[in-house]
Design a protein around this motif. Structure first.
Motif, mmCIF file in Angstrom:
data_model
loop_
_atom_site.group_PDB
_atom_site.id
_atom_site.type_symbol
_atom_site.label_atom_id
_atom_site.label_comp_id
_atom_site.label_asym_id
_atom_site.label_seq_id
_atom_site.Cartn_x
_atom_site.Cartn_y
_atom_site.Cartn_z
ATOM 1 N N LEU A 16 2.337 1.632 -3.478
ATOM 2 C CA LEU A 16 1.339 2.091 -4.454
ATOM 3 C C LEU A 16 1.021 3.575 -4.259
ATOM 4 O O LEU A 16 0.895 4.322 -5.231
ATOM 5 N N LEU A 24 -7.894 1.830 0.954
ATOM 6 C CA LEU A 24 -7.344 3.171 0.721
ATOM 7 C C LEU A 24 -8.409 4.101 0.154
ATOM 8 O O LEU A 24 -8.456 5.285 0.494
ATOM 9 N N LYS A 25 -9.274 3.560 -0.696
ATOM 10 C CA LYS A 25 -10.404 4.345 -1.225
ATOM 11 C C LYS A 25 -11.407 4.638 -0.112
ATOM 12 O O LYS A 25 -11.876 5.764 0.025
ATOM 13 N N LEU A 36 -6.251 -1.388 -2.852
ATOM 14 C CA LEU A 36 -6.858 -0.077 -3.085
ATOM 15 C C LEU A 36 -8.201 0.094 -2.373
ATOM 16 O O LEU A 36 -8.571 1.215 -2.030
ATOM 17 N N LYS A 37 -8.922 -0.992 -2.123
ATOM 18 C CA LYS A 37 -10.248 -0.882 -1.479
ATOM 19 C C LYS A 37 -10.200 -0.126 -0.153
ATOM 20 O O LYS A 37 -10.932 0.848 0.023
ATOM 21 N N VAL A 59 -7.440 7.562 -1.830
ATOM 22 C CA VAL A 59 -7.371 7.296 -3.261
ATOM 23 C C VAL A 59 -8.778 7.396 -3.849
ATOM 24 O O VAL A 59 -9.754 7.025 -3.203
ATOM 25 N N SER A 111 -10.881 6.849 -7.856
ATOM 26 C CA SER A 111 -10.738 6.227 -9.168
ATOM 27 C C SER A 111 -11.644 6.908 -10.173
ATOM 28 O O SER A 111 -12.709 7.421 -9.826
ATOM 29 N N ILE A 141 -3.450 -5.546 -6.217
ATOM 30 C CA ILE A 141 -3.572 -4.079 -6.198
ATOM 31 C C ILE A 141 -5.015 -3.683 -5.941
ATOM 32 O O ILE A 141 -5.296 -2.790 -5.130
ATOM 33 N N GLU A 142 -5.945 -4.345 -6.606
ATOM 34 C CA GLU A 142 -7.365 -4.023 -6.414
ATOM 35 C C GLU A 142 -7.791 -4.257 -4.969
ATOM 36 O O GLU A 142 -8.548 -3.473 -4.400
ATOM 37 N N ALA A 172 0.839 -1.205 0.000
ATOM 38 C CA ALA A 172 0.000 0.000 0.000
ATOM 39 C C ALA A 172 0.871 1.251 0.000
ATOM 40 O O ALA A 172 0.606 2.205 -0.738
ATOM 41 N N HIS A 213 -6.339 5.634 -11.186
ATOM 42 C CA HIS A 213 -6.364 5.963 -9.760
ATOM 43 C C HIS A 213 -5.477 7.166 -9.481
ATOM 44 O O HIS A 213 -4.484 7.399 -10.175
ATOM 45 N N THR A 244 -4.521 0.537 -13.146
ATOM 46 C CA THR A 244 -4.103 -0.595 -12.331
ATOM 47 C C THR A 244 -3.016 -1.385 -13.052
ATOM 48 O O THR A 244 -2.058 -1.856 -12.426
#
Length: 142
Positions: A13, A50-51, A47-48, A56, A58, A43-44, A10, A66, A29
């Motif tokens: 990224l 973090l979003k 990112l969850k 982050v 998208s 990565i997906e 994380a 992103h 991505t």
């Protein structure tokens, strides 16, 4: 405390997004995967949270991808660890809600050590931003 691969990735990224992504040029991505060596699927997953935490966002579509929602100066390594690990505490008994349940909390002679160390670690991690890492101002000799 041993950080998970998800947490370490994380941070990587977020650093990639800080260096290469913005609202005009979000990073896909696939590009993140190529640059970081992390699989698209992982990565997906990373990112969850973090979003959800608002670090982050998208954009969909052919030119989508992103990007960070805050500046690199505003995101600390402590933030990343809290989001991905749930906290910076060295032991479970450093968390107030768990400490209340422990029958040894009142007479535990070592808890103060774990609390002090956890607070010092958290303070240090909060003092390091993504920008600090990008700019190379963080060294081992500090």
């Amino acid at each position: 405390m041993k950080l998970s691969a998800r947490t370490r990735y994380a941070a990587r990224l977020l650093l990639d997004l800080a260096q290469h992504g913005n609202s005009e040029n979000p990073v896909t991505t696939t590009t993140l995967s190529e640059v970081s060596g992390i699989s698209v699927q992982f990565i997906e997953q990373i990112l969850k949270p973090l979003k959800k935490a608002g670090l982050v966002s998208s954009v969909r579509g052919a030119t989508g991808g992103h990007m960070l929602t805050r500046s690199p100066e505003e995101i600390s390594i402590g933030d990343v660890i809290r989001i991905m690990e749930g906290g910076v505490e060295l032991t479970h008994c450093c968390q107030d809600d768990i400490a209340k349940e422990c029958p040894r909390t009142e007479r535990c002679l070592t808890r103060v050590v774990w609390l002090r160390a956890s607070r010092a670690l958290e303070k240090e991690l909060d003092s390091i931003s993504l920008k600090d890492l990008i700019d190379g101002v963080v060294t081992l000799s500090e």
